[in-house]
Design a protein around this motif. Structure first.
Motif, short mmCIF file in Angstrom:
data_model
loop_
_atom_site.label_atom_id
_atom_site.label_comp_id
_atom_site.label_asym_id
_atom_site.label_seq_id
_atom_site.Cartn_x
_atom_site.Cartn_y
_atom_site.Cartn_z
N ALA A 207 0.81 -1.22 0.00
CA ALA A 207 0.00 0.00 0.00
C ALA A 207 0.84 1.26 0.00
N ASN A 208 0.40 2.24 -0.75
CA ASN A 208 0.95 3.59 -0.69
C ASN A 208 0.02 4.42 0.19
N PRO A 209 0.46 4.79 1.41
CA PRO A 209 -0.46 5.51 2.29
C PRO A 209 -0.66 6.97 1.90
N GLY A 210 0.23 7.51 1.04
CA GLY A 210 0.17 8.93 0.72
C GLY A 210 0.69 9.76 1.88
N GLY A 211 0.33 11.02 1.93
CA GLY A 211 0.80 11.90 3.01
C GLY A 211 -0.11 11.76 4.22
N VAL A 212 0.48 11.37 5.35
CA VAL A 212 -0.31 11.11 6.56
C VAL A 212 0.33 11.87 7.72
N ASN A 213 -0.46 12.63 8.46
CA ASN A 213 0.10 13.44 9.55
C ASN A 213 0.33 12.61 10.81
N THR A 214 1.47 11.93 10.84
CA THR A 214 1.88 11.08 11.97
C THR A 214 3.09 11.73 12.64
N PRO A 215 3.57 11.15 13.73
CA PRO A 215 4.80 11.70 14.36
C PRO A 215 6.09 11.33 13.63
N ILE A 216 6.03 10.85 12.40
CA ILE A 216 7.23 10.32 11.75
C ILE A 216 8.35 11.35 11.60
N ALA A 217 7.98 12.65 11.53
CA ALA A 217 9.01 13.69 11.35
C ALA A 217 9.62 14.14 12.67
N ASP A 218 9.14 13.60 13.80
CA ASP A 218 9.55 14.13 15.11
C ASP A 218 11.04 13.98 15.41
N ASN A 219 11.69 13.03 14.77
CA ASN A 219 13.11 12.83 15.07
C ASN A 219 14.05 13.57 14.12
N LEU A 220 13.49 14.35 13.21
CA LEU A 220 14.36 15.12 12.31
C LEU A 220 14.99 16.27 13.11
N PRO A 221 16.15 16.81 12.68
CA PRO A 221 16.68 17.99 13.35
C PRO A 221 15.68 19.15 13.25
N PHE A 222 15.69 20.07 14.26
CA PHE A 222 14.62 21.07 14.35
C PHE A 222 14.48 21.91 13.09
N TRP A 223 15.64 22.20 12.42
CA TRP A 223 15.57 23.08 11.25
C TRP A 223 14.83 22.40 10.08
N ALA A 224 14.76 21.09 10.10
CA ALA A 224 13.99 20.38 9.06
C ALA A 224 12.59 20.08 9.57
N ARG A 225 12.52 19.77 10.91
CA ARG A 225 11.25 19.33 11.47
C ARG A 225 10.22 20.46 11.48
N LEU A 226 10.64 21.67 11.93
CA LEU A 226 9.66 22.74 12.12
C LEU A 226 8.97 23.13 10.80
N PRO A 227 9.74 23.42 9.73
CA PRO A 227 9.04 23.75 8.48
C PRO A 227 8.19 22.59 7.94
N LEU A 228 8.71 21.35 8.12
CA LEU A 228 7.96 20.19 7.60
C LEU A 228 6.64 20.03 8.35
N LYS A 229 6.69 20.20 9.68
CA LYS A 229 5.46 20.07 10.49
C LYS A 229 4.45 21.14 10.07
N GLY A 230 4.95 22.36 9.83
CA GLY A 230 4.07 23.46 9.39
C GLY A 230 3.42 23.12 8.05
#
Ligand SMILES: NC(=O)c1ccc[n+]([C@@H]2O[C@H](COP(=O)([O-])OP(=O)(O)OC[C@H]3O[C@@H](n4cnc5c(N)ncnc54)[C@H](OP(=O)(O)O)[C@@H]3O)[C@@H](O)[C@H]2O)c1
Length: 298
Positions: A207-230
């Motif tokens: 399955a391709n789930p597509g874009g799903v708002n999960t905590p998967i980005a939580d472990n990225l460095p903050f400079w990548a995480r913050l814009p991605l979460k937004g």
């Protein structure tokens, strides 16, 4: 919840509650995101289901188990390690549905585990196939028909771009090669598994789930995480991403609707037939490579 999700959920509830005996479900990566939502959805639609979730986060598991039936359990394992997968699967003696959602989002280069397999490749591909291999005898004897769901794929997997000289990417690792190898290998592996005569009682789905708002980005460095979460929040508001709960209904709907053999499904659980061309030799080559990497002698 939109009408399409409501329809998928109603169908899931009808099918799951009709299973006799109630299904035994294993959700690897069931402590967070899509896996967590799938475990909770199945538990809600079919309270008598036995649901085993596998991951590392004990407190997250405890919170989920408190919402599932009393015959559900948690197996703690680091599933980036093939040895831990072998131990974890020994603790399972019945399974009708195997759902594989373990994974990470990282920008790191090749990160070998103690077994010298890249961590991401181990989670997104090799370890998943090992789970299938170890649990196949149980899936084959499922009274309701065994079901295996790989939640991973994208729309861009392209078997013509596989690096056949470095299939486990020990030398030529890049994020795009890792993404393409894991998704393309999954396509080819289920084609292999779903074509074996001894697996005729099992339906394999990628399955391709597509874009799903999960905590998967939580472990990225903050400079990548913050814009991605937004960005993720904005796209969710625009209806261009979905919640884990909605994704879970679509994924389960696709899995329950899949015929025996192998099936590819898209973000709404619909069957996808338009795929990049595959040559027969690719299937065999990927299977032989995979069997070698997940072998205890590797
Ligand atoms: N979210 C998306 O938009 C999206 C899009 C396309 C594809 N996907 C794919 O879908 C899958 C699920 O993603 P998600 O968004 O649901 O991610 P998530 O919320 O971060 O959940 C990942 C799960 O994997 C488990 N996991 C990670 N490393 C592990 C390890 N070493 N051992 C055991 N368990 C481990 C985690 O459990 P513990 O923390 O308990 O270890 C967690 O349950 C991933 O493969 C991802 O690549 C997601």
């Amino acid at each position: 919840m939109c009408a399409a999700v409501r329809a998928a959920a109603a169908s899931n509830a009808r099918i799951l509650s009709s299973f006799k005996p109630p299904p035994n479900v294993v959700v690897v990566g069931g402590t967070s995101g899509i896996g967590r939502a799938i475990a909770l959805s199945i538990g809600q639609h079919c309270p008598s289901a036995s649901i085993t979730i596998i991951g590392r986060n004990q407190s997250a598991a405890d919170a989920i188990l408190s919402q599932l039936g009393s015959n559900s359990k948690f197996i703690r394992a680091d599933v980036s390690l093939m040895s831990e997968i072998r131990n974890a699967t020994k603790k399972i003696n019945v399974v009708d549905m195997l759902i594989l959602t373990q994974g990470i989002l990282t920008m790191a280069g090749r990160t070998p585990t103690t077994e010298n397999i890249d961590n991401k490749l181990a989670l997104h591909y090799y370890g998943r196939v090992l789970f299938v291999q170890e649990l196949l005898p149980l899936l084959r004897s499922s009274q309701n028909g065994g079901k295996v769901l790989f939640v991973l794929g994208g729309v861009n997997e392209n078997p013509s771009k596989i690096n056949w000289n470095d299939m486990s990417l020990e030398n030529a690792y890049s994020l795009s090669a890792a993404a393409n190898h894991t998704a393309s290998f999954t396509d080819l592996a289920i084609k292999y598994l779903g074509s074996q005569p001894e697996n005729t009682n099992v339906a394999f789905t990628h399955a391709n789930p597509g874009g799903v708002n999960t905590p998967i980005a939580d472990n990225l460095p903050f400079w990548a995480r913050l814009p991605l979460k937004g960005l993720m929040a904005g796209l969710l508001a625009l209806g261009l991403r979905v919640t884990p709960e909605d994704c879970a209904e679509y994924m389960v709907h696709g899995m329950l609707g899949a015929d025996k053999g192998y099936t590819y499904i898209g973000t709404k659980g619909e069957t996808v037939t338009k795929k990049k061309p595959v040559q027969v030799e690719m299937v065999q080559k990927v299977w032989e490579h995979t069997a070698q990497i997940i072998s205890p002698n590797h």
